[in-house]
Design a protein around this motif. Structure first.
Motif, short mmCIF file in Angstrom:
data_model
loop_
_atom_site.label_atom_id
_atom_site.label_comp_id
_atom_site.label_asym_id
_atom_site.label_seq_id
_atom_site.Cartn_x
_atom_site.Cartn_y
_atom_site.Cartn_z
N MET A 1 0.82 -1.20 0.00
CA MET A 1 0.00 0.00 0.00
C MET A 1 0.86 1.27 0.00
O MET A 1 0.54 2.22 -0.68
N LYS A 2 1.96 1.23 0.82
CA LYS A 2 2.83 2.40 0.87
C LYS A 2 3.51 2.63 -0.48
O LYS A 2 3.71 3.76 -0.89
N THR A 3 3.85 1.56 -1.15
CA THR A 3 4.49 1.67 -2.46
C THR A 3 3.54 2.30 -3.46
O THR A 3 3.94 3.13 -4.27
N LEU A 4 2.29 1.94 -3.40
CA LEU A 4 1.28 2.51 -4.29
C LEU A 4 1.09 4.00 -4.03
O LEU A 4 0.98 4.79 -4.98
N LYS A 5 1.11 4.41 -2.76
CA LYS A 5 0.98 5.82 -2.41
C LYS A 5 2.19 6.61 -2.94
O LYS A 5 2.04 7.70 -3.48
N ARG A 6 3.37 6.05 -2.74
CA ARG A 6 4.58 6.73 -3.22
C ARG A 6 4.57 6.88 -4.75
O ARG A 6 4.92 7.93 -5.29
N LEU A 7 4.16 5.84 -5.43
CA LEU A 7 4.07 5.89 -6.88
C LEU A 7 3.06 6.96 -7.32
O LEU A 7 3.31 7.73 -8.25
N PHE A 8 1.95 7.02 -6.64
CA PHE A 8 0.91 8.01 -6.94
C PHE A 8 1.43 9.44 -6.74
O PHE A 8 1.22 10.32 -7.57
N VAL A 9 2.17 9.67 -5.65
CA VAL A 9 2.75 10.99 -5.37
C VAL A 9 3.77 11.36 -6.44
O VAL A 9 3.82 12.50 -6.92
N VAL A 11 3.87 10.31 -9.58
CA VAL A 11 3.16 10.60 -10.83
C VAL A 11 2.54 11.98 -10.80
O VAL A 11 2.62 12.75 -11.76
N ILE A 12 1.94 12.36 -9.69
CA ILE A 12 1.33 13.69 -9.57
C ILE A 12 2.41 14.76 -9.64
O ILE A 12 2.24 15.79 -10.32
N ALA A 13 3.54 14.56 -8.98
CA ALA A 13 4.63 15.55 -9.01
C ALA A 13 5.16 15.73 -10.42
O ALA A 13 5.41 16.86 -10.87
N LEU A 14 5.34 14.65 -11.14
CA LEU A 14 5.82 14.75 -12.53
C LEU A 14 4.80 15.45 -13.42
O LEU A 14 5.17 16.25 -14.29
N THR A 15 3.54 15.18 -13.22
CA THR A 15 2.49 15.83 -14.01
C THR A 15 2.48 17.34 -13.76
O THR A 15 2.41 18.13 -14.70
#
Length: 122
Positions: A1-9, A11-15
């Motif tokens: 779950m933590k890995t998914l949150k980090r990945l999501f953050v 992706v948002i930062a890059l966008t």
């Protein structure tokens, strides 16, 4: 779950960074027809600077012009579809200042104020 949150953050930062950089791009000024050129222009003082820059500032497609008194160079940025470099140099020569390609006529040079008379190479 933590890995998914980090990945999501990530992706948002890059966008967000992508959108921020895209807004700094100005197609008109940075597009494929924008030309930046440095030209040698003879002159002596701040009055020369004013005269040189004013000779070309109203050309359609001219975005930027700055003549440096110390280096005797003119930095211009313009639309390559609307302006040719020879036109820029000819207008400056018509104002009384020699350029790399065109020399001012004796009459145009004689109309310059005394402080603006640069040494001419014969």
């Amino acid at each position: 779950m933590k890995t998914l949150k980090r990945l999501f953050v990530i992706v948002i930062a890059l966008t967000i960074t992508s959108f921020a950089k895209a807004q700094n791009y100005n197609y008109k000024l940075d597009g494929p027809f924008a030309i930046t050129k440095t030209l040698k222009v003879n002159g002596v003082c701040e009055m020369c600077k004013h005269r040189i820059e004013n000779a070309i500032k109203n050309l359609p497609g001219m975005w930027f012009a700055n003549w440096d008194v110390d280096s005797k160079t003119l930095l211009v940025k313009y639309d390559g579809l609307k302006i040719k470099p020879d036109k820029i140099q000819q207008l400056i020569a018509d104002a009384g200042h020699d350029t790399e390609k065109f020399n001012a006529t004796k009459n145009d040079y004689a109309l310059l104020p005394d402080c603006c008379r640069y040494p001419r190479i014969s």
